[in-house]
Design a protein around this motif. Structure first.
Motif, PDB file in Angstrom:
ATOM      1  N   GLY A 294       0.779  -1.226   0.000  1.00 59.83           N
ATOM      2  CA  GLY A 294       0.000   0.000   0.000  1.00 59.83           C
ATOM      3  C   GLY A 294       0.809   1.274   0.000  1.00 59.83           C
ATOM      4  O   GLY A 294       0.250   2.373   0.026  1.00 59.83           O
ATOM      5  N   LYS A 295       2.143   1.162  -0.017  1.00 57.19           N
ATOM      6  CA  LYS A 295       2.997   2.346   0.070  1.00 57.19           C
ATOM      7  C   LYS A 295       3.816   2.588  -1.204  1.00 57.19           C
ATOM      8  O   LYS A 295       4.558   3.556  -1.276  1.00 57.19           O
ATOM      9  CB  LYS A 295       3.936   2.228   1.268  1.00 57.19           C
ATOM     10  CG  LYS A 295       3.209   2.068   2.603  1.00 57.19           C
ATOM     11  CD  LYS A 295       4.175   1.902   3.751  1.00 57.19           C
ATOM     12  CE  LYS A 295       3.448   1.815   5.091  1.00 57.19           C
ATOM     13  NZ  LYS A 295       2.623   0.609   5.193  1.00 57.19           N
ATOM     14  N   PHE A 297       4.029   2.666  -5.670  1.00 55.25           N
ATOM     15  CA  PHE A 297       3.242   2.856  -6.885  1.00 55.25           C
ATOM     16  C   PHE A 297       4.161   2.722  -8.102  1.00 55.25           C
ATOM     17  O   PHE A 297       5.361   2.989  -8.011  1.00 55.25           O
ATOM     18  CB  PHE A 297       2.584   4.238  -6.888  1.00 55.25           C
ATOM     19  CG  PHE A 297       1.712   4.487  -5.700  1.00 55.25           C
ATOM     20  CD1 PHE A 297       0.346   4.264  -5.763  1.00 55.25           C
ATOM     21  CD2 PHE A 297       2.250   4.925  -4.501  1.00 55.25           C
ATOM     22  CE1 PHE A 297      -0.467   4.481  -4.660  1.00 55.25           C
ATOM     23  CE2 PHE A 297       1.453   5.153  -3.390  1.00 55.25           C
ATOM     24  CZ  PHE A 297       0.093   4.926  -3.477  1.00 55.25           C
ATOM     25  N   ASP A 302      -0.282   3.504 -10.402  1.00 56.19           N
ATOM     26  CA  ASP A 302      -1.037   2.335  -9.961  1.00 56.19           C
ATOM     27  C   ASP A 302      -0.368   1.735  -8.718  1.00 56.19           C
ATOM     28  O   ASP A 302       0.853   1.546  -8.682  1.00 56.19           O
ATOM     29  CB  ASP A 302      -1.097   1.301 -11.089  1.00 56.19           C
ATOM     30  CG  ASP A 302      -2.270   0.360 -10.938  1.00 56.19           C
ATOM     31  OD1 ASP A 302      -2.377  -0.569 -11.751  1.00 56.19           O
ATOM     32  OD2 ASP A 302      -3.067   0.550 -10.009  1.00 56.19           O
ATOM     33  N   ARG A 303      -1.164   1.428  -7.709  1.00 58.06           N
ATOM     34  CA  ARG A 303      -0.629   0.871  -6.468  1.00 58.06           C
ATOM     35  C   ARG A 303      -0.065  -0.534  -6.684  1.00 58.06           C
ATOM     36  O   ARG A 303      -0.641  -1.339  -7.413  1.00 58.06           O
ATOM     37  CB  ARG A 303      -1.717   0.824  -5.398  1.00 58.06           C
ATOM     38  CG  ARG A 303      -1.223   0.491  -4.008  1.00 58.06           C
ATOM     39  CD  ARG A 303      -2.391   0.343  -3.048  1.00 58.06           C
ATOM     40  NE  ARG A 303      -3.177   1.554  -2.957  1.00 58.06           N
ATOM     41  CZ  ARG A 303      -2.902   2.570  -2.151  1.00 58.06           C
ATOM     42  NH1 ARG A 303      -1.840   2.515  -1.359  1.00 58.06           N
ATOM     43  NH2 ARG A 303      -3.680   3.643  -2.120  1.00 58.06           N
ATOM     44  N   THR A 305       0.514  -4.158  -5.425  1.00 57.40           N
ATOM     45  CA  THR A 305      -0.206  -5.056  -4.527  1.00 57.40           C
ATOM     46  C   THR A 305       0.599  -6.335  -4.286  1.00 57.40           C
ATOM     47  O   THR A 305       1.185  -6.876  -5.225  1.00 57.40           O
ATOM     48  CB  THR A 305      -1.567  -5.430  -5.141  1.00 57.40           C
ATOM     49  OG1 THR A 305      -2.303  -4.224  -5.372  1.00 57.40           O
ATOM     50  CG2 THR A 305      -2.359  -6.341  -4.215  1.00 57.40           C
ATOM     51  N   SER A 321       1.612  -4.510 -10.029  1.00 54.18           N
ATOM     52  CA  SER A 321       0.682  -3.417 -10.317  1.00 54.18           C
ATOM     53  C   SER A 321      -0.749  -3.919 -10.170  1.00 54.18           C
ATOM     54  O   SER A 321      -1.098  -4.996 -10.661  1.00 54.18           O
ATOM     55  CB  SER A 321       0.900  -2.880 -11.731  1.00 54.18           C
ATOM     56  OG  SER A 321       2.193  -2.321 -11.861  1.00 54.18           O
ATOM     57  N   ARG A 322      -1.558  -3.123  -9.512  1.00 55.53           N
ATOM     58  CA  ARG A 322      -2.904  -3.557  -9.159  1.00 55.53           C
ATOM     59  C   ARG A 322      -3.746  -3.925 -10.386  1.00 55.53           C
ATOM     60  O   ARG A 322      -4.589  -4.817 -10.324  1.00 55.53           O
ATOM     61  CB  ARG A 322      -3.606  -2.456  -8.362  1.00 55.53           C
ATOM     62  CG  ARG A 322      -4.935  -2.892  -7.777  1.00 55.53           C
ATOM     63  CD  ARG A 322      -5.568  -1.780  -6.945  1.00 55.53           C
ATOM     64  NE  ARG A 322      -6.811  -2.232  -6.369  1.00 55.53           N
ATOM     65  CZ  ARG A 322      -7.972  -2.232  -7.007  1.00 55.53           C
ATOM     66  NH1 ARG A 322      -8.025  -1.808  -8.252  1.00 55.53           N
ATOM     67  NH2 ARG A 322      -9.079  -2.653  -6.415  1.00 55.53           N
TER      68      ARG A 322
END
Length: 400
Positions: A294-295, A297, A302-303, A305, A321-322
């Motif tokens: 969560g920290k 990108f 894009d977050r 995961t 990448s989410r």
């Protein structure tokens, strides 16, 4: 003679009849205007601004015209609010107390045309509180009747509104099948039976171009029609409406509409979904922590995961990448990042540690024991998430 600026507030709970040339709001305003005219000798003057809330319940204060009215009162532009009946202003005793406090603070008051009230006296406030208590009781009884009617109607298998599910269209109090959308629903159930996984079915559905339902709002705007995510696919697979049933809270009743999926097949899939869900919940989440989840990108914002793969009995962790996890661009290696978690966390930890050491040496951070800079920084790094929460953003570059 003191000039008293009066504003008329009108409200109607439903939108029924508002399209007429002379509706309930107009009738309320006419009665209030006549009352203000009769008090002209007292210096009452009607302002031109209108404050009408049509089709809005009096059970809350989140009404556009009322909020605008109270802002004008507090700005000193209005001295008195005139309503046809007190329940037009509010049906809640708690909300009424809040409104009276705001009016008192602005040096204003209100008048009910059909009810004689004087909020300046204790007896007048008592009378108002009693009437509002009955108004609130009536609203609660009405809400209970509506809830009971909805429950009884759903028990009979009737469709009582809400978002119409993919594959159906609303027809009076039942649902009719939309052939094209129904085929999408059947394909989703087929994919899940073939692949045995909601995630795999979602990815396959994205490749096949299966889309969510297109919905048209009251203002004519459209939404939906996009590639479905895992949550949307799971909702379709677990929705009893496709087996010809109607759900009401925790109960499921036989519906009066035609089923898209055979009920026996639907029940078997529900058992499979529950089995998969139970197995996933049994896995210990703390066995493989992802401290920077969560920290981070990627270059598109894009977050990243946490993800993993298993080979030869060994577990390999990644930060992905989410959009890849969601099933988009899953076949395109250039469509997102897939970074080995162990190396990323190790290199990131070294970078943070080096940054902290430099900060201590510059005096930005001060250790209690100046001779133990490295141990001090190691303790900070060991705090894990606490360290990262102190960093606004982390950028990776130059092979780090």
């Amino acid at each position: 003679m003191t000039r008293t600026r009066c504003a008329i507030y009108t409200r109607k709970s439903s939108e029924e009849g508002l399209e007429q040339d002379f509706n309930s709001l107009d009738a309320q305003r006419e009665a209030c205007a006549s009352y203000i005219a009769s008090q002209r000798h007292e210096g009452w003057v009607l302002i031109k601004e209108r404050y009408d809330d049509g089709g809005i319940s009096g059970g809350h204060l989140e009404r556009p015209a009322l909020q605008r009215l109270m802002r004008d009162v507090e700005a000193g532009r209005i001295d008195r609010i005139v309503v046809y009946k007190i329940d037009r202003l509010t049906r809640s005793l708690t909300d009424f107390a809040k409104l009276v406090d705001r009016l008192d603070g602005a040096g204003a008051s209100f008048v009910s045309v059909t009810q004689a009230f004087n909020t300046a006296t204790s007896m007048g406030r008592l009378t108002l509180n009693v009437l509002l208590s009955f108004a609130q009781f009536e609203r609660e009884v009405t809400a209970e009747r509506i809830r009971d009617k909805i429950a009884a109607s759903k028990k009979k298998g009737l469709w009582m509104g809400g978002n119409v599910p993919l594959g159906y269209e609303a027809k009076n109090r039942t649902l009719g099948i939309v052939s094209g959308e129904a085929e999408t629903v059947r394909m989703l159930f087929d994919l899940y039976e073939q692949l045995g996984s909601v995630t795999a079915a979602t990815k396959k559905a994205a490749r096949l171009g299966l889309r969510s339902k297109i919905r048209t709002g009251r203002d004519g705007s459209q939404c939906g029609g996009s590639v479905m995510g895992r949550g949307q696919v799971h909702h379709v697979l677990s929705n009893p409406v496709y087996a010809g049933r109607i759900r009401h809270k925790t109960q499921v009743h036989e519906g009066q509409h035609e089923a898209i999926i055979d009920p026996a097949r639907f029940d078997a899939i529900q058992a499979q979904l529950m089995d998969k869900s139970a197995k996933s919940r049994c896995k210990p989440a703390s066995a493989h922590p992802s401290p920077v989840a969560g920290k981070l990108f990627d270059e598109t914002g894009d977050r990243l995961t946490p993800s993993h793969a298993s080979k030869g009995g060994k577990r390999y962790r990644y930060y992905v990448s989410r959009r890849l996890v969601a099933g988009k661009n899953c076949d395109d290696a250039a469509g997102g990042w897939r970074l080995p978690a162990d190396r990323l966390e190790r290199d990131l930890g070294r970078t943070v540690k080096a940054h902290l050491i430099v900060s201590v040496e510059r005096g930005d951070l001060v250790a209690k024991d100046a001779g133990s800079v490295a141990p001090f920084c190691s303790k900070l790094v060991a705090l894990g998430d606490a360290v990262f929460e102190c960093i606004d953003s982390v950028k990776l570059g130059d092979g780090t």
